[in-house]
Structure formats: structure tokens, C-alpha cells
Design a protein around this motif. Structure first.
Motif, PDB file in Angstrom:
ATOM      1  N   ALA A 177       0.837  -1.189   0.000  1.00  0.00           N
ATOM      2  CA  ALA A 177       0.000   0.000   0.000  1.00  0.00           C
ATOM      3  C   ALA A 177       0.879   1.248   0.000  1.00  0.00           C
ATOM      4  O   ALA A 177       2.007   1.218   0.468  1.00  0.00           O
TER       5      ALA A 177
ATOM      6  N   TRP B 225      -0.102   3.909   1.612  1.00  0.00           N
ATOM      7  CA  TRP B 225      -0.391   4.563   2.883  1.00  0.00           C
ATOM      8  C   TRP B 225      -0.504   3.489   3.954  1.00  0.00           C
ATOM      9  O   TRP B 225      -0.729   2.327   3.671  1.00  0.00           O
TER      10      TRP B 225
ATOM     11  N   ALA C  55      -3.352   9.765  -0.037  1.00  0.00           N
ATOM     12  CA  ALA C  55      -3.294   8.419  -0.616  1.00  0.00           C
ATOM     13  C   ALA C  55      -4.361   7.524   0.004  1.00  0.00           C
ATOM     14  O   ALA C  55      -4.994   6.719  -0.686  1.00  0.00           O
ATOM     15  N   ALA C  56      -4.583   7.679   1.310  1.00  0.00           N
ATOM     16  CA  ALA C  56      -5.609   6.879   1.985  1.00  0.00           C
ATOM     17  C   ALA C  56      -6.991   7.172   1.406  1.00  0.00           C
ATOM     18  O   ALA C  56      -7.766   6.257   1.133  1.00  0.00           O
TER      19      ALA C  56
ATOM     20  N   VAL D  37      -7.803   8.375  -1.623  1.00  0.00           N
ATOM     21  CA  VAL D  37      -7.908   7.832  -2.987  1.00  0.00           C
ATOM     22  C   VAL D  37      -8.150   6.325  -2.932  1.00  0.00           C
ATOM     23  O   VAL D  37      -9.039   5.792  -3.600  1.00  0.00           O
ATOM     24  N   ASP D  38      -7.369   5.633  -2.106  1.00  0.00           N
ATOM     25  CA  ASP D  38      -7.486   4.184  -1.994  1.00  0.00           C
ATOM     26  C   ASP D  38      -8.842   3.768  -1.431  1.00  0.00           C
ATOM     27  O   ASP D  38      -9.495   2.863  -1.951  1.00  0.00           O
ATOM     28  N   LEU D  39      -9.301   4.438  -0.379  1.00  0.00           N
ATOM     29  CA  LEU D  39     -10.573   4.077   0.246  1.00  0.00           C
ATOM     30  C   LEU D  39     -11.754   4.372  -0.669  1.00  0.00           C
ATOM     31  O   LEU D  39     -12.700   3.586  -0.737  1.00  0.00           O
TER      32      LEU D  39
ATOM     33  N   ALA E 171     -11.654   4.240  -3.875  1.00  0.00           N
ATOM     34  CA  ALA E 171     -11.607   3.174  -4.891  1.00  0.00           C
ATOM     35  C   ALA E 171     -12.208   1.876  -4.354  1.00  0.00           C
ATOM     36  O   ALA E 171     -12.675   1.042  -5.127  1.00  0.00           O
ATOM     37  N   LYS E 172     -12.214   1.733  -3.025  1.00  0.00           N
ATOM     38  CA  LYS E 172     -12.806   0.553  -2.383  1.00  0.00           C
ATOM     39  C   LYS E 172     -14.244   0.825  -1.928  1.00  0.00           C
ATOM     40  O   LYS E 172     -14.774   0.107  -1.083  1.00  0.00           O
TER      41      LYS E 172
END
Length: 171
Positions: A36, A38, A127-128, A130-132, A134-135
Motif C-alpha cells: 500500500a 499509505w 493516498a488513503a 484515494v485508496d478508500l 476506490a474501495k
């Protein structure tokens, strides 16, 4: 887990099949989460909405003997805050500031107050987010805002976090 194939080998002398384990050459032995960008950190605080800030502050300072901060207004968040130091984490006491305060709405539903949210540190809040997203984890604002500690924060929707309002704070 890597895929494994069991093959029956030729009969041995006593007419029992011999089993041999053959590992797949295409699947890795360890299939973990890709690295990851982040990282989730420590619990920063647990926030408690209180209907009477002076009474709550007195409980933690005078009755329980904790070190407490001064009451600080955060008009951009619609709250007053007091932090209670616990050694390994903090409690954040929240009281409404203004009629449009999100804490005022919480206290209308919970007259005695109660736990409002938990705050967990992350090493890279952008970054967290963007990633979350996307989920399919929803956030309560489009962009991070500056929180009570002067650092960027983002709230995650409680319906996507098992009923818990989660605040992420950049460490």
C-alpha cells in the motif's frame, strides 16, 4: 494460499497408493495484499459528545484525575473541544458551537451524550482517501479539512465502517 495438487503415484510394494504433493508453478506461495502507499497508524483519540462541557471536564479532571486541555472553539467544525490525556491515547470531549453543529444533531438523538467517533492516524491522508474511495468507502467531505490538532482530517461514512464514524488524521 498457493494452489496445491495431490497426485496419486504408482502402487508401492504393499499395494497402497503413495501421495505426492506438487505445488503450482504459477501461483506464488504467499498471496498477500500488494504494498500500500499509505499505512494505518495508532488510535489518536475517541471522541465523546457531551451535553455539558463543564460537567464532563470536571469528571475527567477532578474525579478521575486526568490532565485536560482548555476548552477550544473550532467554529469551522461547529464544536468546542477539550482533550483528556490518557497516556496511550486521548479522549476528545465535543460540545456544540452554533445551531448548525453536527454535535447538536447528535445530542438531540442522544440526550445524555455518548461516543461520537474514533480517530486513527494515517501516514498519507491523500493516498488513503484515494485508496478508500476506490474501495467504495464514502467520505463526509470532498477534501480533507484541518482538524483540532492542526493536521488534515477526513471522516469516513459510518454506513461503510460497520456503524462507526471514523476520522482519519495525518500523523
Amino acid at each position: 494460499m498457493a494452489s496445491t495438487v495431490l497426485k496419486v503415484a504408482a502402487f508401492s510394494r504393499c499395494c497402497r497408493p503413495t501421495l505426492m504433493r506438487v505445488y503450482s508453478k504459477t501461483a506464488p506461495l504467499y498471496q498477500g495484499v500488494p504494498g500500500a502507499v499509505w499505512k494505518l497508524g495508532r488510535l489518536n483519540h475517541i471522541a465523546i459528545a457531551v451535553p455539558d462541557m463543564e460537567k464532563a471536564t470536571s469528571l475527567y479532571r477532578d474525579v478521575l484525575g486526568a490532565s485536560v486541555s482548555d476548552k477550544v472553539p473550532l467554529p469551522e467544525h461547529g464544536v468546542y473541544t477539550v482533550f483528556v490525556e490518557l497516556g496511550n491515547t486521548k479522549l476528545e470531549l465535543l460540545h456544540p458551537l452554533g445551531e448548525k453543529s453536527p454535535i447538536a444533531g447528535f445530542l438531540q438523538k442522544n440526550k445524555s451524550g455518548g461516543m461520537h467517533h474514533i480517530c486513527i492516524e494515517v501516514d498519507n491522508i491523500n493516498a488513503a482517501i484515494v485508496d478508500l474511495k476506490a474501495k467504495n468507502i464514502r467520505t463526509l467531505s470532498a477534501e480533507p479539512r484541518i482538524g483540532a490538532h492542526g493536521k488534515p482530517v477526513m471522516f469516513l461514512h459510518p454506513k461503510d465502517c460497520d456503524g462507526v464514524l471514523v476520522e482519519l488524521e495525518e500523523a
